[in-house]
Design a protein around this motif. Structure first.
Motif, PDB file in Angstrom:
ATOM      1  N   UNK A  46      -0.536 -35.032 -21.642  1.00 25.23           N
ATOM      2  CA  UNK A  46      -0.164 -36.232 -22.392  1.00 25.23           C
ATOM      3  C   UNK A  46       0.955 -35.947 -23.393  1.00 25.23           C
ATOM      4  N   UNK A  47       2.027 -35.339 -22.924  1.00 25.91           N
ATOM      5  CA  UNK A  47       3.117 -34.954 -23.820  1.00 25.91           C
ATOM      6  C   UNK A  47       4.337 -34.573 -23.001  1.00 25.91           C
ATOM      7  N   UNK A  48       5.499 -34.586 -23.662  1.00 23.42           N
ATOM      8  CA  UNK A  48       6.725 -34.051 -23.072  1.00 23.42           C
ATOM      9  C   UNK A  48       6.787 -32.573 -23.405  1.00 23.42           C
ATOM     10  N   UNK A  49       6.904 -31.735 -22.380  1.00 22.55           N
ATOM     11  CA  UNK A  49       6.784 -30.287 -22.579  1.00 22.55           C
ATOM     12  C   UNK A  49       7.965 -29.582 -21.921  1.00 22.55           C
ATOM     13  N   UNK A  50       8.558 -28.660 -22.657  1.00 26.22           N
ATOM     14  CA  UNK A  50       9.551 -27.742 -22.096  1.00 26.22           C
ATOM     15  C   UNK A  50       8.963 -26.339 -22.124  1.00 26.22           C
ATOM     16  N   UNK A  51       9.084 -25.632 -21.014  1.00 25.63           N
ATOM     17  CA  UNK A  51       8.601 -24.252 -20.935  1.00 25.63           C
ATOM     18  C   UNK A  51       9.789 -23.324 -20.683  1.00 25.63           C
ATOM     19  N   UNK A  52      10.014 -22.405 -21.597  1.00 24.48           N
ATOM     20  CA  UNK A  52      11.003 -21.337 -21.399  1.00 24.48           C
ATOM     21  C   UNK A  52      10.227 -20.146 -20.845  1.00 24.48           C
ATOM     22  N   UNK A  53      10.382 -19.869 -19.554  1.00 24.99           N
ATOM     23  CA  UNK A  53       9.538 -18.888 -18.893  1.00 24.99           C
ATOM     24  C   UNK A  53      10.221 -17.518 -18.839  1.00 24.99           C
ATOM     25  N   UNK A 387      -5.216 -38.945 -34.797  1.00 22.10           N
ATOM     26  CA  UNK A 387      -5.681 -39.204 -33.424  1.00 22.10           C
ATOM     27  C   UNK A 387      -4.539 -39.218 -32.411  1.00 22.10           C
ATOM     28  N   UNK A 388      -4.918 -39.091 -31.155  1.00 24.63           N
ATOM     29  CA  UNK A 388      -3.994 -39.282 -30.037  1.00 24.63           C
ATOM     30  C   UNK A 388      -4.784 -39.864 -28.869  1.00 24.63           C
ATOM     31  N   UNK A 389      -4.187 -40.854 -28.212  1.00 29.23           N
ATOM     32  CA  UNK A 389      -4.767 -41.426 -27.007  1.00 29.23           C
ATOM     33  C   UNK A 389      -3.680 -41.502 -25.956  1.00 29.23           C
ATOM     34  N   UNK A 390      -4.017 -41.118 -24.747  1.00 24.86           N
ATOM     35  CA  UNK A 390      -3.042 -41.142 -23.669  1.00 24.86           C
ATOM     36  C   UNK A 390      -3.705 -41.456 -22.346  1.00 24.86           C
ATOM     37  N   UNK A 391      -2.930 -42.005 -21.440  1.00 27.34           N
ATOM     38  CA  UNK A 391      -3.402 -42.274 -20.093  1.00 27.34           C
ATOM     39  C   UNK A 391      -2.309 -41.871 -19.120  1.00 27.34           C
ATOM     40  N   UNK A 392      -2.698 -41.190 -18.068  1.00 29.98           N
ATOM     41  CA  UNK A 392      -1.756 -40.699 -17.058  1.00 29.98           C
ATOM     42  C   UNK A 392      -2.129 -41.291 -15.706  1.00 29.98           C
ATOM     43  N   UNK A 399       3.915 -36.828  -8.747  1.00 36.43           N
ATOM     44  CA  UNK A 399       4.517 -37.803  -9.663  1.00 36.43           C
ATOM     45  C   UNK A 399       3.454 -38.327 -10.616  1.00 36.43           C
ATOM     46  N   UNK A 400       3.852 -38.535 -11.880  1.00 34.80           N
ATOM     47  CA  UNK A 400       2.924 -39.103 -12.847  1.00 34.80           C
ATOM     48  C   UNK A 400       3.682 -39.942 -13.872  1.00 34.80           C
ATOM     49  N   UNK A 401       2.985 -40.946 -14.376  1.00 31.18           N
ATOM     50  CA  UNK A 401       3.488 -41.791 -15.455  1.00 31.18           C
ATOM     51  C   UNK A 401       2.483 -41.700 -16.596  1.00 31.18           C
ATOM     52  N   UNK A 402       2.959 -41.498 -17.806  1.00 34.55           N
ATOM     53  CA  UNK A 402       2.073 -41.323 -18.949  1.00 34.55           C
ATOM     54  C   UNK A 402       2.439 -42.314 -20.058  1.00 34.55           C
ATOM     55  N   UNK A 448       6.350 -42.024 -20.527  1.00 35.83           N
ATOM     56  CA  UNK A 448       7.048 -40.932 -19.858  1.00 35.83           C
ATOM     57  C   UNK A 448       6.756 -40.855 -18.373  1.00 35.83           C
ATOM     58  N   UNK A 449       7.573 -40.052 -17.704  1.00 33.67           N
ATOM     59  CA  UNK A 449       7.445 -39.820 -16.263  1.00 33.67           C
ATOM     60  C   UNK A 449       7.696 -38.348 -15.989  1.00 33.67           C
ATOM     61  N   UNK A 450       6.888 -37.779 -15.098  1.00 32.69           N
ATOM     62  CA  UNK A 450       7.097 -36.400 -14.643  1.00 32.69           C
ATOM     63  C   UNK A 450       7.009 -36.386 -13.122  1.00 32.69           C
ATOM     64  N   UNK A 451       7.994 -35.750 -12.479  1.00 29.85           N
ATOM     65  CA  UNK A 451       7.987 -35.749 -11.024  1.00 29.85           C
ATOM     66  C   UNK A 451       8.614 -34.515 -10.426  1.00 29.85           C
TER      67      UNK A 451
END
Length: 635
Positions: A46-53, A387-392, A399-402, A448-451
């Motif tokens: 439930x968040x926008x995430x960047x990973x530097x691997x 608080x935080x509330x999210x739905x995905x 593909x996901x929409x949050x 947001x959208x992740x795909x």
């Protein structure tokens, strides 16, 4: 445009002939640990995430951790002077950016005295880092107050992954002279693994200022498998920094030298004996002793001591096939002592108590619900619920929409809460604070959208956001810079930041990897928050590439640009931007299995100034192309 910037030399001849196998792309789904304290695929978070691997870390040859953050959408990286980087997310940038939480293996390095992270004193070598997770948005529901605009979690490598000895040396322009020695070992049963490193970093600072920083670091990590399902991890470190401001002309604030001695100890015990349940208990202590030698009182340094004790317990539980949760509690004690900031030599304290939890529930294969929150009580602002509330929604497995809504706060630093700062050598109070200072509050709304596309070769993360910031804590920089009391710290002003942000990853084949990010923002204030609104750029652009033309060669290049910014701690100055942008190039050659050499060229498009321009209240930072050579040997 992106192709021209990233590939000025063209693709090698084999690019059109070689094609990948399926295993190059059908790897494990990328996961994150930081968003909710539950390990989860980026698709579900439930968040926008960047990973530097690890791949980016190995290719970057980064000298400073802040260099890597230029790969993160929306991140603004500047330079106060030769030894003070400045990092902010989506604006609000200043020397002590207080709206962002920074963790190293779960240990907060947020300064209880002044707020913000001490970036200049973070000598973490990329070879010791497993990954860096950046939550691009508020995350106080999981990590409490000060995880306000973003959170950066640096996760270091297990000691068993860095065995043997390594010597790392670097020489370059601006007097760069770095050396590092690392030793890794284990017991005969491999139940205990450890890593010890000793390093020194030195350079001459900015070209025109010669504000030389020197940093000496001793680090230790041990991972001990106590018995089946029980693991104890120990981190410890000692740091010594000396920073000089250079020559004194045209510097309005009092000229000074700085020294800092700091250390930390962290213990983390994990229990995973039950398949569905696990526990984590963590304790850490850290202390910073700083001394500032002002020009008008060279024999009477301003001494500031910061301490933090923190203990936390987590319990993770999987409930059936469709839900899991984490709950926990923690206690923190922050202490600060400084006659310079508080006009007395006694300890100033803040005790904080917290309860937190997060529930993840999936009623079917296409929907996931996230409910979480943090309750905090501290001496400075009392009770807060975050608080935080999210739905995905996941129409397919790629593909996901949050949709996420959250509330976060920033607790005043101890200086902001109790300041009574004198002008050195005088009886004039330069800085005070109003009674009943409140926490800053942010209410955040994100869609947001992740795909993933083309069998995982392409990843896309998009979001639209609207953030409302209230009770802004205003620092009276004009009074501080010009030594014109009284300067009063107060809550004043509101701010709205809206925009869109995207991140694209593309791996056309296993020897080439591309990334890009774009953040477009608009800020509006009620007038009292105009200073903060002016600190939000219209855009931030970042591009990166890793190319492996052969097994023993690696090329990385990155480009970074941001729009006009008025930095909060530079009142009255004209806006500055990134000019033609920052373009860096890193070439690495594997001379043998245990010997590696690299050449780094930074700021190839140098022109103008970085952060501080000639009309700044601070010393101007003229940009100049730099270079360094690095040699690393293992034995």
């Amino acid at each position: 445009m992106g192709t021209t910037l990233l590939l000025p030399f063209g693709l090698p001849a084999w690019a059109g002939e070689w094609s990948p196998t399926e295993q190059d792309f059908f790897m494990d789904m990328p996961v994150a640990l930081t968003a909710t304290r539950l390990e989860q695929p980026l698709l579900e978070a439930p968040a926008s995430i960047t990973v530097v691997d690890r791949e980016w870390l190995e290719a970057s040859q980064a000298r400073d951790l802040t260099d890597l953050l230029r790969l993160v959408p929306g991140m603004i990286v500047g330079q106060h002077n030769g030894n003070h980087p400045m990092v902010a997310y989506q604006g609000l940038g200043q020397r002590f950016t207080r709206q962002m939480q920074v963790l190293i293996d779960g240990r907060s390095i947020y300064s209880p005295t002044t707020g913000g992270a001490q970036w200049a004193d973070l000598d973490l070598h990329p070879d010791d880092i497993e990954r860096i997770e950046i939550i691009r948005g508020p995350n106080a529901a999981a990590y409490g107050s000060n995880a306000f605009s973003a959170i950066i979690n640096v996760l270091t490598r297990h000691a068993s992954d860095t065995q043997g000895q390594q010597i790392h040396t670097r020489l370059g322009s601006r007097g760069i002279r770095d050396i590092r020695y690392r030793l890794g070992g284990s017991d005969e049963e491999a139940a205990l693994a450890y890593r010890v490193s000793l390093s020194q970093k030195h350079d001459d600072g900015l070209t025109s200022a010669h504000d030389e920083p020197t940093l000496n670091t001793l680090r230790f990590r041990a991972d001990w498998l106590l018995s089946h399902g029980w693991m104890l991890t120990t981190h410890a470190g000692l740091f010594q920094a000396e920073r000089r401001p250079g020559s004194t002309h045209d510097v309005h604030p009092p000229f000074r030298n700085d020294t800092l001695d700091s250390g930390h100890l962290q213990l983390r015990l994990e229990e995973h004996s039950d398949m569905g349940t696990s526990h984590v208990i963590q304790y850490f202590f850290q202390q910073n002793d700083g001394r500032a030698f002002f020009a008008n009182t060279p024999d009477d340094p301003a001494v500031t001591v910061s301490r933090r004790h923190d203990i936390e317990l987590e319990r993770h539980r999987v409930v059936g096939q469709d839900s899991r949760w984490v709950v926990g509690a923690g206690v923190r004690r922050d202490q600060s002592r400084s006659e310079f900031y508080y006009d007395h030599g006694n300890w100033v304290n803040n005790e904080l108590y917290r309860l937190f939890g997060h529930l993840e529930w999936s009623p079917n294969a296409h929907w996931m619900v996230h409910l979480g929150g943090m309750y905090e009580h501290n001496d400075l602002v009392g009770d807060e619920f975050l608080p935080r509330a999210g739905i995905t929604f996941m129409p397919t497995d790629t593909h996901s929409i949050r949709a996420v809504v959250s509330r976060a706060t920033r607790t005043p630093s101890l200086v902001e809460a109790y300041a009574r700062g004198r002008i050195p050598g005088t009886d004039i109070f330069l800085l005070t604070t109003e009674d009943d200072l409140h926490a800053e509050v942010i209410r955040s709304y994100e869609l947001g959208y992740h795909g993933q596309f083309d069998q995982g070769r392409v990843t896309v993360d998009l979001k639209g956001f609207h953030n409302i910031i209230e009770h802004i804590i205003q620092m009276p920089y004009e009074a501080i810079i010009n030594a014109q009391p009284p300067g009063v710290i107060r809550n004043e002003g509101n701010l709205r930041i809206s925009g869109v942000e995207g991140e694209l990853g593309y791996r056309p084949h296993r020897r080439l990897r591309l990334t890009g990010g774009l953040s477009l923002m608009q800020a509006r204030s009620d007038g009292h928050g105009q200073t903060q609104a002016d600190s939000v750029p219209s855009h931030v652009v970042n591009l990166g590439m890793i190319l492996r033309p052969s097994d023993d060669w690696r090329i990385m290049t990155s480009y970074y640009h941001y729009g006009d910014i008025r930095w909060i701690d530079d009142p009255g100055s004209r806006p500055v931007d990134a000019g033609d942008g920052f373009l860096d190039l890193h070439l690495t050659h594997q001379l043998s299995p245990r010997l590696e050499a690299s050449l780094s060229i930074t700021d190839l498009l140098a022109g103008g100034y970085d952060t501080r321009s000639p009309d700044s209240n601070w010393r101007a930072n003229p940009r100049k192309t730099g270079a360094w050579f690095t040699l690393s040997a293992e034995f």
